[in-house]
Design an enzyme around this catalytic site. Structure first.
Site, mmCIF file in Angstrom:
data_model
loop_
_atom_site.group_PDB
_atom_site.id
_atom_site.type_symbol
_atom_site.label_atom_id
_atom_site.label_comp_id
_atom_site.label_asym_id
_atom_site.label_seq_id
_atom_site.Cartn_x
_atom_site.Cartn_y
_atom_site.Cartn_z
ATOM 1 N N ASN A 154 0.798 -1.231 0.000
ATOM 2 C CA ASN A 154 0.000 0.000 0.000
ATOM 3 C C ASN A 154 0.827 1.275 0.000
ATOM 4 O O ASN A 154 0.541 2.211 -0.733
ATOM 5 C CB ASN A 154 -0.985 -0.013 1.174
ATOM 6 C CG ASN A 154 -0.306 -0.124 2.522
ATOM 7 O OD1 ASN A 154 0.759 -0.734 2.655
ATOM 8 N ND2 ASN A 154 -0.903 0.459 3.539
ATOM 9 N N GLY A 231 2.022 -5.504 7.391
ATOM 10 C CA GLY A 231 0.990 -6.133 6.573
ATOM 11 C C GLY A 231 -0.208 -6.523 7.415
ATOM 12 O O GLY A 231 -0.474 -5.927 8.463
ATOM 13 N N GLU A 253 4.005 -4.289 12.284
ATOM 14 C CA GLU A 253 2.996 -3.233 12.168
ATOM 15 C C GLU A 253 1.882 -3.800 11.305
ATOM 16 O O GLU A 253 2.065 -4.059 10.110
ATOM 17 C CB GLU A 253 3.603 -1.974 11.558
ATOM 18 C CG GLU A 253 2.727 -0.748 11.761
ATOM 19 C CD GLU A 253 2.033 -0.310 10.500
ATOM 20 O OE1 GLU A 253 0.815 -0.596 10.377
ATOM 21 O OE2 GLU A 253 2.680 0.303 9.649
ATOM 22 N N CYS A 287 -2.945 1.537 6.516
ATOM 23 C CA CYS A 287 -3.195 0.899 7.809
ATOM 24 C C CYS A 287 -3.686 1.890 8.848
ATOM 25 O O CYS A 287 -4.437 1.522 9.756
ATOM 26 C CB CYS A 287 -1.932 0.206 8.305
ATOM 27 S SG CYS A 287 -0.486 1.302 8.381
#
Length: 488
Positions: A154, A231, A253, A287
């Site tokens: 991302n 991820g 994370e 995220c």
């Protein structure tokens, strides 16, 4: 050969090469479906070669003067700036980034690389007194040796660099496995940047490849002592389990279900603008993006009207158009997942106040009202451009909604009274939260990370230095010690 013409290859021991198997996989543009490159796919043999090269190179790196290591990292930051246009073009084509988002991403990567450039001169030790006569205690900070990095699709460039640069700055060698969707922007272009900056051969190795083929090998290989993964929570749990079996440290994370709380004394217009940015930047595929927007019932109508007005003005479509704010979803699997969440939330009774359609992989910015915490769009991580609006009657109810999730990554509180906002923010179970700002914040010198299902450890500043180093206690006995061999 121009090092930037080799981005479809593996980078091992300072050499660009084909995979041991000779296999490749296409890197495609998520907006046009155009094949950009056929990228080499690493095998377990390539993983072993990369880790052995890293292990061999790391000792020489540590013999280098810290100012020389510092200069190489600083040069890498300069190369990124010089190559900004080229990197932007790759981010737009390979990851579906808008030009605006790509600009933020590249600037963040420069910031973390500049911060990492300070690390070689921050490997500080400490002296401690002893309870033993004639003894001196020293504690030295030192690199762990080799770090394995697995990065996501991302924010591929920044989130790879966020681990790679600090790990190098702390004195380690690195093996990087980028996400398959973003093998170039999360992987090989970073190898080329550090090669141009003068990083010694073997210090950074890049292995594009399928997680099902080499993921376990990246984690379980005997050489790396720390695995850094960004991820999904599901995959992160599996990595933590595999690493734990081999007594490796992990920095994780993971996902988030981030909330914005809009209290009854908030500036509605400012909160609405912040919510639109924090929800729809990069199509919500972040995220730390807002997943839920909870508004005091007394402001719900006014906020919704202001929010809809802002969202209607957002251009969706071709990410190469500089005016586009919402681009394509990364792939069909992710697209179907988002549309399924939308479908189930509508079936549970929510109203689509805006959007809801899609053309190709571009989903219209979508606003859902009448949402409750048990609905899919509020209880699950969306990772897409759906904005569910919930309401609450009191600060205590707001807190209950905020904490009604296993995740704890980021969040936001909007209020006219900052002390009230601070008191509420401190009670939200999350690693990061921002008063009178949205949830998408990342600064290179500040602790970044979550709690609960959102991960372990922290990135940024001294916390990244801790993540990628260890300490050794060395005592020195300056005078002969008396040893007792009995209790008498």
């Amino acid at each position: 050969m121009d090092r930037y013409s080799t981005l479809a290859q593996l980078y091992i021991g300072g050499e660009w090469r084909a995979a041991a198997s000779g296999e490749t996989a296409p890197a495609t543009d998520p907006f046009t479906d155009e094949t950009l490159l056929d990228v080499a796919q690493a095998t377990k043999d390539d993983v072993d070669a990369a880790y052995r090269a890293a292990e061999a190179a790391q000792a020489e790196w540590m013999e280098m003067l810290p100012t020389k290591r510092q200069a190489i990292l600083a040069k890498a930051a300069e190369v990124i700036e010089q190559r900004r246009e080229e990197i932007t073009d790759w981010l737009v084509k390979e990851s579906g980034s808008t030009k605006l988002k790509a600009g933020f991403e590249i600037s963040n990567a420069i910031g973390i690389t500049q911060e990492a450039a300070t690390f070689p001169l921050r490997m500080e030790g400490e002296l401690y007194p002893s309870v033993t006569p004639g003894k001196e205690n020293r504690v030295y900070r030192q690199p762990v040796g080799v770090v394995g990095v697995i990065s996501p699709w991302n924010f591929p460039f920044h989130l790879s660099m966020r681990s790679v640069a600090p790990a190098l700055g702390a004195g380690n060698a690195v093996v990087l496995k980028p996400a398959s969707n973003t093998a170039v922007t999360g992987g090989t272009i970073i190898g080329a940047i550090f090669e141009e900056a003068g990083l010694p051969a073997g210090m950074l190795n890049v292995l594009p490849g399928s997680g099902s083929e080499i993921g376990d090998a990246i984690v379980t290989h005997p050489v790396p002592r720390v695995i850094s993964f960004t991820g999904s929570t599901k995959v992160g749990k599996g990595i933590a389990e595999q690493a734990g079996k081999h007594l490796k440290r992990v920095e994780l994370e993971l996902g988030g279900n981030n909330i914005m709380l809009v209290l009854d004394d908030a500036d509605v217009e400012q909160a609405a603008r912040a919510a639109a940015f924090g929800k729809f930047l990069h199509q919500g595929q972040i995220c730390i993006a807002l997943n839920r927007i909870a508004v005091h019932a007394s402001l719900a109508d006014a906020f919704t009207e202001a929010f809809l007005g802002t969202v209607r003005a957002l251009q969706a479509g071709d990410p190469s158009d500089g005016q586009t704010f919402v681009g394509p979803i990364i792939d069909d699997d992710q697209l179907e997942s988002i549309l399924d969440i939308l479908k189930r939330t509508k079936e549970a009774g929510a109203t689509v106040a805006l959007g809801g359609g899609h053309e190709g992989r571009v989903i219209e910015p979508t606003v859902l009202t009448g949402v409750t915490q048990d609905m899919s769009a509020a209880s699950e991580e969306i990772f897409g451009p759906l904005a569910p609006i919930l309401t609450f009657e009191s600060d205590e109810e707001a807190l209950e909604i905020a904490n009604a999730t296993d995740y704890g990554l980021s969040g936001s509180v909007f209020t006219g009274n900052t002390e009230r906002g601070l008191r509420l923010a401190r009670r939200v179970k999350t690693g990061m939260i921002h008063v009178n700002d949205m949830s998408v914040n990342d600064e290179p010198h500040v602790a970044f990370g979550g709690m609960g299902a959102s991960g372990l450890g922290r990135f940024g500043g001294k916390w990244a230095l801790d993540a990628f180093s260890t300490v050794q206690w060395v005592s020195i006995q300056h005078q002969p010690r008396t040893y007792r061999f009995s209790a008498k």
